[in-house]
Scaffold this motif. Structure first.
Motif, PDB file in Angstrom:
ATOM      1  N   ILE A   1       0.842  -1.191   0.000  1.00 49.35           N
ATOM      2  CA  ILE A   1       0.000   0.000   0.000  1.00 49.35           C
ATOM      3  C   ILE A   1       0.876   1.238   0.000  1.00 49.35           C
ATOM      4  CG2 ILE A   1      -1.991  -1.053   1.119  1.00 49.35           C
ATOM      5  CD1 ILE A   1      -1.080   0.323   3.732  1.00 49.35           C
ATOM      6  N   TYR A   2       0.324   2.309  -0.534  1.00 52.43           N
ATOM      7  CA  TYR A   2       0.979   3.611  -0.504  1.00 52.43           C
ATOM      8  C   TYR A   2       0.133   4.523   0.372  1.00 52.43           C
ATOM      9  CZ  TYR A   2       2.906   8.086  -1.914  1.00 52.43           C
ATOM     10  OH  TYR A   2       3.489   9.324  -1.893  1.00 52.43           O
ATOM     11  N   ASN A   3       0.729   5.079   1.428  1.00 51.24           N
ATOM     12  CA  ASN A   3       0.045   5.978   2.346  1.00 51.24           C
ATOM     13  C   ASN A   3       0.136   7.411   1.819  1.00 51.24           C
ATOM     14  OD1 ASN A   3      -0.636   4.172   4.683  1.00 51.24           O
ATOM     15  ND2 ASN A   3       1.557   3.795   4.504  1.00 51.24           N
ATOM     16  N   PHE A   4      -0.966   7.939   1.321  1.00 53.44           N
ATOM     17  CA  PHE A   4      -0.985   9.313   0.847  1.00 53.44           C
ATOM     18  C   PHE A   4      -0.814  10.286   2.012  1.00 53.44           C
ATOM     19  CE2 PHE A   4      -3.110   7.019  -2.528  1.00 53.44           C
ATOM     20  CZ  PHE A   4      -2.480   7.539  -3.633  1.00 53.44           C
ATOM     21  N   ASN A   5      -1.413   9.946   3.130  1.00 54.19           N
ATOM     22  CA  ASN A   5      -1.273  10.699   4.374  1.00 54.19           C
ATOM     23  C   ASN A   5      -1.673   9.759   5.506  1.00 54.19           C
ATOM     24  OD1 ASN A   5      -4.173  10.781   4.532  1.00 54.19           O
ATOM     25  ND2 ASN A   5      -4.153  12.598   3.211  1.00 54.19           N
ATOM     26  N   GLN A   6      -1.873  10.266   6.709  1.00 51.97           N
ATOM     27  CA  GLN A   6      -2.194   9.392   7.839  1.00 51.97           C
ATOM     28  C   GLN A   6      -3.619   8.838   7.786  1.00 51.97           C
ATOM     29  OE1 GLN A   6      -1.776  11.540  11.484  1.00 51.97           O
ATOM     30  NE2 GLN A   6      -3.258  13.123  10.919  1.00 51.97           N
ATOM     31  N   TYR A   7      -4.430   9.337   6.850  1.00 54.35           N
ATOM     32  CA  TYR A   7      -5.826   8.929   6.771  1.00 54.35           C
ATOM     33  C   TYR A   7      -6.158   8.016   5.592  1.00 54.35           C
ATOM     34  CZ  TYR A   7      -6.180  12.865   9.970  1.00 54.35           C
ATOM     35  OH  TYR A   7      -5.990  13.716  11.024  1.00 54.35           O
ATOM     36  N   VAL A   8      -5.439   8.144   4.475  1.00 54.00           N
ATOM     37  CA  VAL A   8      -5.805   7.459   3.229  1.00 54.00           C
ATOM     38  C   VAL A   8      -4.621   6.669   2.669  1.00 54.00           C
ATOM     39  CG1 VAL A   8      -6.642   7.793   0.866  1.00 54.00           C
ATOM     40  CG2 VAL A   8      -7.453   9.288   2.683  1.00 54.00           C
ATOM     41  N   ALA A   9      -4.902   5.415   2.258  1.00 55.77           N
ATOM     42  CA  ALA A   9      -3.894   4.573   1.612  1.00 55.77           C
ATOM     43  C   ALA A   9      -4.565   3.791   0.486  1.00 55.77           C
ATOM     44  CB  ALA A   9      -3.266   3.616   2.612  1.00 55.77           C
ATOM     45  N   LEU A  10      -3.786   3.473  -0.540  1.00 58.03           N
ATOM     46  CA  LEU A  10      -4.270   2.710  -1.685  1.00 58.03           C
ATOM     47  C   LEU A  10      -3.211   1.681  -2.034  1.00 58.03           C
ATOM     48  CD1 LEU A  10      -6.561   2.588  -3.817  1.00 58.03           C
ATOM     49  CD2 LEU A  10      -5.179   4.099  -5.221  1.00 58.03           C
ATOM     50  N   GLY A  11      -3.646   0.474  -2.394  1.00 53.49           N
ATOM     51  CA  GLY A  11      -2.652  -0.554  -2.667  1.00 53.49           C
ATOM     52  C   GLY A  11      -3.115  -1.618  -3.638  1.00 53.49           C
ATOM     53  N   LEU A  12      -2.167  -2.506  -3.953  1.00 52.35           N
ATOM     54  CA  LEU A  12      -2.381  -3.630  -4.861  1.00 52.35           C
ATOM     55  C   LEU A  12      -1.994  -4.924  -4.158  1.00 52.35           C
ATOM     56  CD1 LEU A  12      -0.741  -2.173  -8.088  1.00 52.35           C
ATOM     57  CD2 LEU A  12      -3.173  -2.339  -7.594  1.00 52.35           C
ATOM     58  N   GLY A  13      -2.660  -5.997  -4.546  1.00 48.22           N
ATOM     59  CA  GLY A  13      -2.334  -7.300  -3.976  1.00 48.22           C
ATOM     60  C   GLY A  13      -2.424  -8.386  -5.029  1.00 48.22           C
ATOM     61  N   ALA A  14      -1.771  -9.486  -4.742  1.00 47.17           N
ATOM     62  CA  ALA A  14      -1.850 -10.679  -5.583  1.00 47.17           C
ATOM     63  C   ALA A  14      -2.274 -11.831  -4.668  1.00 47.17           C
ATOM     64  CB  ALA A  14      -0.508 -10.980  -6.226  1.00 47.17           C
ATOM     65  N   GLN A  15      -2.845 -12.862  -5.253  1.00 44.96           N
ATOM     66  CA  GLN A  15      -3.304 -13.972  -4.435  1.00 44.96           C
ATOM     67  C   GLN A  15      -3.170 -15.282  -5.198  1.00 44.96           C
ATOM     68  OE1 GLN A  15      -7.279 -13.466  -2.935  1.00 44.96           O
ATOM     69  NE2 GLN A  15      -7.307 -15.434  -1.934  1.00 44.96           N
ATOM     70  N   TYR A  16      -2.737 -16.319  -4.470  1.00 43.44           N
ATOM     71  CA  TYR A  16      -2.733 -17.684  -5.007  1.00 43.44           C
ATOM     72  C   TYR A  16      -3.235 -18.607  -3.910  1.00 43.44           C
ATOM     73  CZ  TYR A  16      -1.443 -22.277  -6.551  1.00 43.44           C
ATOM     74  OH  TYR A  16      -1.504 -23.597  -6.900  1.00 43.44           O
TER      75      TYR A  16
END
Length: 180
Positions: free
Chosen positions: A68-83
């Protein structure tokens, strides 16, 4: 009025001064670029999950890394993979793999609200026959909330796209999420 004609400045002096100032300017610019790259990686957190389940003729192995990338202390956006590999002896073997996008909102430090869109490819091979094998895509949209302490969040999520054909046994699922 003073006469400055006797002061002669050589061209070498101008070249040396110009090089000195340009080197200082480039050094500051390179410093800003290095700092901005460091700032980016300081806001990235890595985590995910590992699961192992074994029973009488049953095997469940899963691996789900994410960042995840934390834009600030309130909001984060990220990517994941799964197997995920599932096998029930003398019944079926299944491989699930795919990716997800997750958004996290922390209105206060201890509370985390999440939305996660997951797309998985499901391959199921029924033992004894290849004609009954199934290959399909499964989409899930989870809305969740949890209690956050340090690097870990414990909570529950709900798949709002769940129906009777879903690969999950229930639309409601508990979770433990860890990011370092």
């Amino acid at each position: 009025m003073r006469n400055y004609k006797h002061l002669r400045v050589s061209p070498t002096y101008f070249i040396v001064i110009s090089l000195f100032y340009s080197t200082c300017l480039f050094a500051q610019q390179n410093n800003k670029q290095a700092n901005s790259q460091n700032d980016f990686w300081e806001k990235v957190q890595f985590g995910g999950g590992i699961g192992l389940g074994f029973g009488s003729g049953y095997t469940d192995i899963s691996l789900a890394p994410s960042a995840i990338y934390n834009f600030n202390q309130y909001v984060a956006l990220g990517l994941g993979a799964q197997y995920k590999y599932l096998k029930q002896k003398d019944f079926y073997a299944s491989h699930l793999y795919g990716a997800s996008i997750i958004g996290l909102l922390n209105p206060i430090q201890e509370i985390q609200i999440s939305a996660e869109l997951e797309q998985l490819r499901v391959n199921v091979n029924l033992d004894g026959t290849r004609s009954n094998s199934q290959n399909f895509w499964n989409t899930a949209l989870f809305i969740g909330a949890g209690y956050r302490s340090g690097y870990a969040t414990v909570g529950a999520r709900y798949n709002i796209l769940s129906d009777r054909n879903s690969i999950y046994g229930s639309a409601f699922m508990p979770f433990v999420r860890v990011y370092f």
